[in-house]
Design a protein around this motif. Sequence first.
Motif, PDB file in Angstrom:
ATOM      1  N   MET A   1       0.974  -1.150   0.142  1.00 31.25           N
ATOM      2  CA  MET A   1      -0.007  -0.031   0.111  1.00 31.25           C
ATOM      3  C   MET A   1       0.756   1.150   0.028  1.00 31.25           C
ATOM      4  O   MET A   1       1.544   1.466   0.995  1.00 31.25           O
ATOM      5  N   ALA A   2       0.794   1.959  -0.974  1.00 28.46           N
ATOM      6  CA  ALA A   2       1.662   3.358  -1.091  1.00 28.46           C
ATOM      7  C   ALA A   2       0.783   4.222  -0.994  1.00 28.46           C
ATOM      8  O   ALA A   2      -0.634   4.394  -1.225  1.00 28.46           O
ATOM      9  N   LEU A   3       1.386   5.486  -0.528  1.00 26.32           N
ATOM     10  CA  LEU A   3       0.676   6.711  -0.385  1.00 26.32           C
ATOM     11  C   LEU A   3       0.901   7.539  -1.710  1.00 26.32           C
ATOM     12  O   LEU A   3       1.915   7.683  -2.176  1.00 26.32           O
ATOM     13  N   THR A   4      -0.160   8.280  -2.257  1.00 24.15           N
ATOM     14  CA  THR A   4       0.027   9.131  -3.078  1.00 24.15           C
ATOM     15  C   THR A   4      -0.489  10.789  -2.739  1.00 24.15           C
ATOM     16  O   THR A   4      -1.036  10.763  -1.629  1.00 24.15           O
ATOM     17  N   VAL A   5      -0.385  11.463  -3.693  1.00 21.83           N
ATOM     18  CA  VAL A   5      -0.835  12.870  -3.265  1.00 21.83           C
ATOM     19  C   VAL A   5      -1.877  13.228  -4.111  1.00 21.83           C
ATOM     20  O   VAL A   5      -2.406  12.864  -5.053  1.00 21.83           O
ATOM     21  N   CYS A   6      -3.282  13.689  -3.151  1.00 21.65           N
ATOM     22  CA  CYS A   6      -4.491  14.227  -3.829  1.00 21.65           C
ATOM     23  C   CYS A   6      -4.140  15.291  -4.655  1.00 21.65           C
ATOM     24  O   CYS A   6      -3.549  16.277  -4.155  1.00 21.65           O
ATOM     25  N   PRO A   7      -4.870  15.344  -5.853  1.00 18.76           N
ATOM     26  CA  PRO A   7      -4.525  16.448  -6.759  1.00 18.76           C
ATOM     27  C   PRO A   7      -5.244  17.603  -6.580  1.00 18.76           C
ATOM     28  O   PRO A   7      -4.892  18.742  -7.016  1.00 18.76           O
ATOM     29  N   GLU A   8      -6.399  17.281  -5.477  1.00 16.17           N
ATOM     30  CA  GLU A   8      -7.116  18.714  -5.165  1.00 16.17           C
ATOM     31  C   GLU A   8      -6.643  19.362  -4.045  1.00 16.17           C
ATOM     32  O   GLU A   8      -6.535  20.555  -4.017  1.00 16.17           O
ATOM     33  N   CYS A   9      -6.354  18.506  -2.812  1.00 14.44           N
ATOM     34  CA  CYS A   9      -5.982  19.231  -1.580  1.00 14.44           C
ATOM     35  C   CYS A   9      -4.545  18.930  -1.054  1.00 14.44           C
ATOM     36  O   CYS A   9      -3.848  19.237  -0.150  1.00 14.44           O
ATOM     37  N   ASP A  10      -3.595  18.220  -2.071  1.00 12.24           N
ATOM     38  CA  ASP A  10      -2.351  17.853  -1.721  1.00 12.24           C
ATOM     39  C   ASP A  10      -2.259  17.040  -0.463  1.00 12.24           C
ATOM     40  O   ASP A  10      -1.259  16.853   0.080  1.00 12.24           O
ATOM     41  N   GLY A  11      -3.341  16.316  -0.158  1.00 11.52           N
ATOM     42  CA  GLY A  11      -3.177  15.338   1.104  1.00 11.52           C
ATOM     43  C   GLY A  11      -2.522  14.255   0.782  1.00 11.52           C
ATOM     44  O   GLY A  11      -2.769  13.684  -0.371  1.00 11.52           O
ATOM     45  N   LYS A  12      -2.182  13.310   1.595  1.00 11.33           N
ATOM     46  CA  LYS A  12      -1.785  11.887   1.514  1.00 11.33           C
ATOM     47  C   LYS A  12      -2.898  10.857   1.569  1.00 11.33           C
ATOM     48  O   LYS A  12      -3.879  10.865   2.156  1.00 11.33           O
ATOM     49  N   VAL A  13      -3.041  10.091   0.520  1.00 14.78           N
ATOM     50  CA  VAL A  13      -4.132   9.261   0.180  1.00 14.78           C
ATOM     51  C   VAL A  13      -3.600   7.826  -0.332  1.00 14.78           C
ATOM     52  O   VAL A  13      -2.571   7.877  -1.120  1.00 14.78           O
ATOM     53  N   SER A  14      -4.098   6.746   0.214  1.00 17.58           N
ATOM     54  CA  SER A  14      -3.654   5.514  -0.094  1.00 17.58           C
ATOM     55  C   SER A  14      -3.899   5.221  -1.459  1.00 17.58           C
ATOM     56  O   SER A  14      -5.019   5.698  -2.264  1.00 17.58           O
ATOM     57  N   ASP A  15      -2.961   4.383  -2.259  1.00 22.63           N
ATOM     58  CA  ASP A  15      -3.383   4.167  -3.693  1.00 22.63           C
ATOM     59  C   ASP A  15      -4.586   3.013  -3.793  1.00 22.63           C
ATOM     60  O   ASP A  15      -5.233   3.151  -4.891  1.00 22.63           O
ATOM     61  N   LYS A  16      -5.162   2.788  -2.820  1.00 22.96           N
ATOM     62  CA  LYS A  16      -6.395   1.894  -2.659  1.00 22.96           C
ATOM     63  C   LYS A  16      -7.589   2.450  -2.281  1.00 22.96           C
ATOM     64  O   LYS A  16      -8.606   2.021  -2.531  1.00 22.96           O
ATOM     65  N   ALA A  17      -7.304   3.744  -2.163  1.00 23.95           N
ATOM     66  CA  ALA A  17      -8.756   4.505  -1.732  1.00 23.95           C
ATOM     67  C   ALA A  17      -9.276   4.907  -2.965  1.00 23.95           C
ATOM     68  O   ALA A  17      -8.823   5.138  -4.201  1.00 23.95           O
ATOM     69  N   PHE A  18     -10.751   4.932  -2.793  1.00 26.37           N
ATOM     70  CA  PHE A  18     -11.837   5.426  -3.873  1.00 26.37           C
ATOM     71  C   PHE A  18     -11.812   7.087  -3.977  1.00 26.37           C
ATOM     72  O   PHE A  18     -11.894   7.799  -4.951  1.00 26.37           O
ATOM     73  N   ALA A  19     -11.654   7.644  -2.765  1.00 25.04           N
ATOM     74  CA  ALA A  19     -11.658   9.060  -2.836  1.00 25.04           C
ATOM     75  C   ALA A  19     -10.814   9.372  -1.667  1.00 25.04           C
ATOM     76  O   ALA A  19     -10.245   8.794  -0.766  1.00 25.04           O
ATOM     77  N   CYS A  20     -10.491  10.602  -1.709  1.00 24.09           N
ATOM     78  CA  CYS A  20      -9.579  11.408  -0.756  1.00 24.09           C
ATOM     79  C   CYS A  20     -10.276  11.555   0.661  1.00 24.09           C
ATOM     80  O   CYS A  20     -11.610  12.278   0.653  1.00 24.09           O
ATOM     81  N   PRO A  21      -9.743  11.025   1.761  1.00 26.30           N
ATOM     82  CA  PRO A  21     -10.204  11.236   2.773  1.00 26.30           C
ATOM     83  C   PRO A  21     -10.482  12.643   3.604  1.00 26.30           C
ATOM     84  O   PRO A  21     -11.330  12.824   4.123  1.00 26.30           O
ATOM     85  N   ALA A  22      -9.641  13.325   3.005  1.00 25.96           N
ATOM     86  CA  ALA A  22      -9.637  14.799   3.676  1.00 25.96           C
ATOM     87  C   ALA A  22     -10.633  15.782   2.868  1.00 25.96           C
ATOM     88  O   ALA A  22     -11.240  16.484   3.447  1.00 25.96           O
ATOM     89  N   CYS A  23     -10.576  15.555   1.518  1.00 19.23           N
ATOM     90  CA  CYS A  23     -11.620  16.451   0.763  1.00 19.23           C
ATOM     91  C   CYS A  23     -12.646  15.882  -0.207  1.00 19.23           C
ATOM     92  O   CYS A  23     -13.612  16.382  -0.397  1.00 19.23           O
ATOM     93  N   GLY A  24     -12.571  14.274  -0.042  1.00 17.20           N
ATOM     94  CA  GLY A  24     -13.518  13.593  -0.804  1.00 17.20           C
ATOM     95  C   GLY A  24     -13.412  13.503  -2.225  1.00 17.20           C
ATOM     96  O   GLY A  24     -14.247  13.332  -3.049  1.00 17.20           O
ATOM     97  N   TYR A  25     -12.248  14.180  -2.722  1.00 20.79           N
ATOM     98  CA  TYR A  25     -12.277  14.245  -4.293  1.00 20.79           C
ATOM     99  C   TYR A  25     -12.149  12.735  -4.676  1.00 20.79           C
ATOM    100  O   TYR A  25     -11.317  11.874  -4.314  1.00 20.79           O
TER     101      TYR A  25
END
Length: 77
Positions: A1-25
Amino acid sequence: MALTVCPECDGKVSDKAFACPACGYPLGQQTGGRAWPAVLGGVAGTYISAQALVTIMVGSIMFIAFAAIMIVAVLSS
């Protein structure tokens, strides 16, 4: 499980996530079939399945019908 950067809020997001947990992108990383089958809505956290929506609607109609029958029964006696 790697972390990527959310294109909307620059938060850390799992590569398995469907949406950013911080902003919902929504992250469009789904391959093949849909990960959330038969859902309505477009913002993470607001999804409701079509089956749940139908269940709520049928339950509401049954409740209103039962209440109407009981009111008629009480008023006719």
